[in-house]
Design a protein around this motif. Structure first.
Motif, PDB file in Angstrom:
ATOM      1  N   VAL A 114      -1.351   7.963   1.080  1.00 53.54           N
ATOM      2  CA  VAL A 114      -1.851   8.996   0.174  1.00 53.54           C
ATOM      3  C   VAL A 114      -2.733   9.991   0.916  1.00 53.54           C
ATOM      4  O   VAL A 114      -3.178   9.726   2.026  1.00 53.54           O
ATOM      5  N   CYS A 134       0.849  -1.189   0.000  1.00 56.74           N
ATOM      6  CA  CYS A 134       0.000   0.000   0.000  1.00 56.74           C
ATOM      7  C   CYS A 134       0.881   1.234   0.000  1.00 56.74           C
ATOM      8  O   CYS A 134       2.004   1.205   0.516  1.00 56.74           O
ATOM      9  N   LEU A 135       0.345   2.319  -0.542  1.00 58.24           N
ATOM     10  CA  LEU A 135       1.011   3.613  -0.490  1.00 58.24           C
ATOM     11  C   LEU A 135       0.222   4.536   0.412  1.00 58.24           C
ATOM     12  O   LEU A 135      -1.014   4.527   0.388  1.00 58.24           O
ATOM     13  N   GLY A 153      10.431   4.453   2.953  1.00 58.44           N
ATOM     14  CA  GLY A 153      10.018   5.841   3.000  1.00 58.44           C
ATOM     15  C   GLY A 153      11.211   6.756   3.020  1.00 58.44           C
ATOM     16  O   GLY A 153      12.350   6.295   3.081  1.00 58.44           O
ATOM     17  N   ASP A 174       4.603   9.747   5.665  1.00 57.68           N
ATOM     18  CA  ASP A 174       4.316  10.774   4.675  1.00 57.68           C
ATOM     19  C   ASP A 174       3.683  10.149   3.443  1.00 57.68           C
ATOM     20  O   ASP A 174       3.738   8.924   3.252  1.00 57.68           O
ATOM     21  N   ASN A 175       3.105  11.002   2.571  1.00 57.02           N
ATOM     22  CA  ASN A 175       2.612  10.517   1.283  1.00 57.02           C
ATOM     23  C   ASN A 175       3.720   9.751   0.576  1.00 57.02           C
ATOM     24  O   ASN A 175       4.900  10.100   0.671  1.00 57.02           O
ATOM     25  N   ASP A 176       3.333   8.696  -0.101  1.00 63.68           N
ATOM     26  CA  ASP A 176       4.228   7.832  -0.882  1.00 63.68           C
ATOM     27  C   ASP A 176       5.101   6.903  -0.053  1.00 63.68           C
ATOM     28  O   ASP A 176       5.938   6.199  -0.615  1.00 63.68           O
ATOM     29  N   ASN A 177       4.937   6.874   1.276  1.00 69.84           N
ATOM     30  CA  ASN A 177       5.586   5.805   2.043  1.00 69.84           C
ATOM     31  C   ASN A 177       4.983   4.486   1.573  1.00 69.84           C
ATOM     32  O   ASN A 177       3.772   4.379   1.376  1.00 69.84           O
ATOM     33  N   LEU A 178       5.802   3.475   1.405  1.00 71.29           N
ATOM     34  CA  LEU A 178       5.346   2.144   1.010  1.00 71.29           C
ATOM     35  C   LEU A 178       5.204   1.296   2.258  1.00 71.29           C
ATOM     36  O   LEU A 178       6.130   1.217   3.069  1.00 71.29           O
TER      37      LEU A 178
END
Length: 118
Positions: free
Chosen positions: A52, A49-50, A96, A74-78
């Motif tokens: 968002v 998941c990312l 991240g 943060d946004n775009d952390n996997l």
């Protein structure tokens, strides 16, 4: 993709056909039973998941749903999906911008993650 996974998680029971194998390896019977759906993590062991839709601050990773925050994403952390409880996902941080959070496990609000099957 997020909506599709949330729909799957929303079901609590389902009819499941079960094949019973004998010790010789042949199918002895098929039966239908109603039982809780296993979590996505059990059905498919790798779901990523990312993070968002974070407009300000960070997404709190918590020790338990609505519990104490142990890290921020943060946004775009996997992250890797492990389990769920209502609107909460239990995740493990994969990657991240801040490597200190990599490997941390905890609960996040599912509204801020989009998941995909590997």
């Amino acid at each position: 993709m997020k909506r599709q996974i949330k729909n799957i998680l929303g079901f609590t029971t389902s009819a499941i056909a079960v094949l019973s194998l004998t010790t010789s390896g042949t199918v002895s019977q098929a039966q239908t039973q109603t039982e809780p759906i296993q979590t996505i993590a059990q059905a498919n062991p790798v779901v990523h998941c990312l993070v968002v839709n974070i407009e300000r601050g960070q997404l709190a990773v918590r020790r338990r749903p609505n519990g104490e925050a142990i890290a921020g994403l943060d946004n775009d952390n996997l992250v890797r999906f492990i389990d769920h409880q209502d609107m909460w996902y239990y995740i493990r941080v994969v990657r991240g911008p801040n490597p200190r959070v990599n490997g941390i496990e905890g609960w996040v609000n599912s509204h801020y993650v989009e998941c995909a099957w590997d």
